[in-house]
Design an enzyme around this catalytic site. Structure first.
Site, mmCIF file in Angstrom:
data_model
loop_
_atom_site.group_PDB
_atom_site.id
_atom_site.type_symbol
_atom_site.label_atom_id
_atom_site.label_comp_id
_atom_site.label_asym_id
_atom_site.label_seq_id
_atom_site.Cartn_x
_atom_site.Cartn_y
_atom_site.Cartn_z
ATOM 1 N N ASP A 179 -14.805 -92.718 -40.559
ATOM 2 C CA ASP A 179 -14.395 -93.246 -39.251
ATOM 3 C C ASP A 179 -15.366 -94.323 -38.755
ATOM 4 O OD1 ASP A 179 -16.281 -91.093 -39.103
ATOM 5 O OD2 ASP A 179 -16.093 -91.165 -36.927
ATOM 6 N N GLU A 180 -14.828 -95.147 -37.904
ATOM 7 C CA GLU A 180 -15.625 -96.096 -37.118
ATOM 8 C C GLU A 180 -16.685 -96.844 -37.913
ATOM 9 O OE1 GLU A 180 -15.458 -93.864 -32.799
ATOM 10 O OE2 GLU A 180 -16.926 -93.119 -34.238
#
Ligand code: TNX
Length: 539
Positions: free
Chosen positions: A348-349
């Site tokens: 993620d991210e």
């Protein structure tokens, strides 16, 4: 005899009749969470006293794993129930494990008659979940270790099995570290709601929490920090195995996560060679004192600690062969101590990893997980890469990513931040938590359906299950974990277990009130949601 004496005798007789009379309310009125698939009432009750025996039938060793927790629970109430041999005797609790029965995986059939309780299933988990149901059919006092002479169970039958195979919670032990004892307490509490997976977020920018023997600085350096600059901590491999075994005794499988290639500043603190040149946001940077650790070699590329809660600034060097050696070693060691099927690689991210670097990184990490005999899980962004059909994308933010994963033949794990994030505040007055996704009151956590989360409805077969993540930027101790988790986790557990047609907020909001009384006896620090009448009748 004087008239008043006769009256006294009669009223004493009458009162004692009622004093002995057990609760005989119909089984279907008991506050069971998650709600079972079908409940059929019958009249009467089964009495648990010292004359009762537990009898194992079929695959006895496996059945014993579910029977033992019931024996221990009853012992807590001063009722030492022995194991017996004769399933045809009276006053028996039979645990029958027989894979050829017509009962779905993790399901059970529970028949309570006046002289017999019969629990049947095709696997030990099903029998264990039946025990959790029985626990909720027993009076609240069972949670308070109060000794009693006898206990009653209402007569009737329950047929039950989970809607989704994966019913999970995630605990972020990276932003703040939690002890083995705290994790065990979380396992105790969530197992009562038929949760069967606990995902541990074991690494993030602020801290590395699992011993990796081939890269020892990850814990010697990378673990010694947390949000706010506290001392952090980590699990040795032995401690991790202890958590895994404890969870397994409650039929919970641990899913370990190493978040990559972003969220990796704690790895970059430890080994500058993994760092492509990122810097930590200045205001949250805290220097690492390597001398204090007796490490004399300088490491100019190693980053300072990150004590804040900013995300998306870190990445592993996706061009470097050393990075893939690192990923291989970490996953190999983790796979060796993880009996469960999944390893979560995060994903993620990764805002500072270019997409053309991110995609091959995820594909290589997925290949390494596969090489060590495990299936890959990743946050929904991993769907940009070519996923294997066995890989699972955890849908937290973007429906578009979830659809990309499904189109590739993967399943999704449903964890929408707006509904399932346990770190979201209940309302604007909640003292801990965040609200970037939403305020999530108990009814918000309950009133939704995994099949209808996105404008394009998901197909049932594309959904592996539901998970509620508890991120710990603002959550610093067990009391705060409990406050954010209860009562919302039971709401998520019911969504994951109970068919939609059997669910209603009206019913749930009444049943959960009875659980509040149990939590008080267990010392659980729960949120008294104003949407629930906590003092209402238990049933
Ligand atoms: C988003 S959810 C994150 C986490 C944060 C969380 C806080 C996800 C995959 N990434 O890094 O802890 O929000 O709510």
């Amino acid at each position: 005899m004087k008239k008043s004496n006769i009256l006294l005798i009669w009223s004493l007789a009458f009162a004692s009749l009622f004093a002995c009379a057990p609760k005989t309310e119909p089984m279907s009125t008991y506050p069971i969470i998650p709600a079972p698939v079908t409940i059929t009432d019958a009249s009467g009750h089964f009495t648990i006293n010292k004359d009762v025996q537990i009898v194992l039938v079929g695959e006895k060793d496996a059945a014993a794993k579910a029977a033992e927790p019931l024996r221990l629970l009853l012992a807590q109430a001063g009722l030492e129930i022995p194991f017996g041999e004769d399933p045809n005797a009276q006053d028996v609790i039979i645990f029958e494990l027989n894979p050829s029965l017509d009962i779905p995986a993790e399901g059970y059939q529970l028949d309570i008659e006046k002289r017999k309780v019969h629990i049947k299933g095709t696997d030990a988990s099903g029998l264990y979940f039946a025990v959790q149901t029985i626990r909720q059919l027993l009076p609240e006092s069972i949670e308070g270790n109060t000794a009693v002479e006898k206990l009653y169970l209402p007569a009737g039958s329950i047929q039950d099995n989970p809607e989704y195979a994966y019913r999970g919670m995630m605990l972020d032990v990276a932003r703040h570290f939690f002890s083995v004892e705290d994790v065990k307490r979380v396992i105790d509490l969530i197992s009562k709601y038929k949760i069967n997976y606990l995902h541990l977020h074991l690494s993030d920018d602020q801290g590395w929490r699992i011993e990796i023997k081939s890269w020892p600085l990850l814990t010697r350096i990378g673990s010694r920090n947390e949000v706010g600059g506290g001392k952090g901590g980590f699990y040795t491999q032995e401690q991790y195995k202890e958590i895994v075994a404890y969870a397994a005794s409650k039929f919970i499988t641990i899913v370990p996560e190493i978040d990559m290639p972003g969220h990796t500043n704690s790895a970059l603190n430890s080994y500058g060679i993994l760092n492509p040149g990122i810097t930590v946001p200045e205001k949250t940077a805290k220097p690492v004192d390597r001398g204090d650790l007796g490490i004399t070699e300088p490491d100019d590329k190693a980053t300072p600690y990150h004590t804040g809660i900013e995300v998306g600034f870190s990445t592993l060097d996706t061009d470097s062969p050393t990075t893939y050696q690192f990923v291989d070693d970490v996953i190999r060691e983790l796979a060796e101590i993880t009996p469960g099927p999944y390893i979560h690689i995060g994903g993620d991210e990764s805002h500072v990893t270019a997409l053309e670097d991110y995609i091959p990184f995820i594909e290589k990490a997925q290949a390494i997980v596969t090489k060590y005999g495990k299936k890959t899980m990743g946050w929904d962004e991993v769907a940009h890469a070519k996923l294997l059909p066995t890989s699972v994308a955890q849908f937290w933010a973007k429906g578009q990513n979830a659809r990309m994963a499904i189109e590739q033949g993967s399943q999704i794990l449903v964890s929408p931040a707006v509904k399932t994030y346990l770190d979201m505040q209940y309302d604007s007055t909640t003292q801990i938590g965040l609200h970037w996704a939403a305020y999530i009151e108990l009814d918000d956590a309950y009133n939704w359906d995994p099949l209808a989360m996105d404008s394009l409805a998901f197909e049932r077969k594309s959904i592996l299950g539901v998970e509620a993540p508890l991120w710990s930027e603002t959550v610093t101790n067990l009391e705060e974990i409990e406050f954010m988790t209860f009562p919302r986790l039971p709401a998520i557990a019911e969504i994951a277990w109970t068919p939609t047609a059997n669910r209603s907020w009206e019913s749930f909001s009444k049943r959960i009130a009875a659980h509040g009384k149990r939590w008080e006896l267990m010392g659980v620090n729960y949120y008294k949601s104003p949407r629930v009448n906590w003092d209402g009748e238990a049933k």
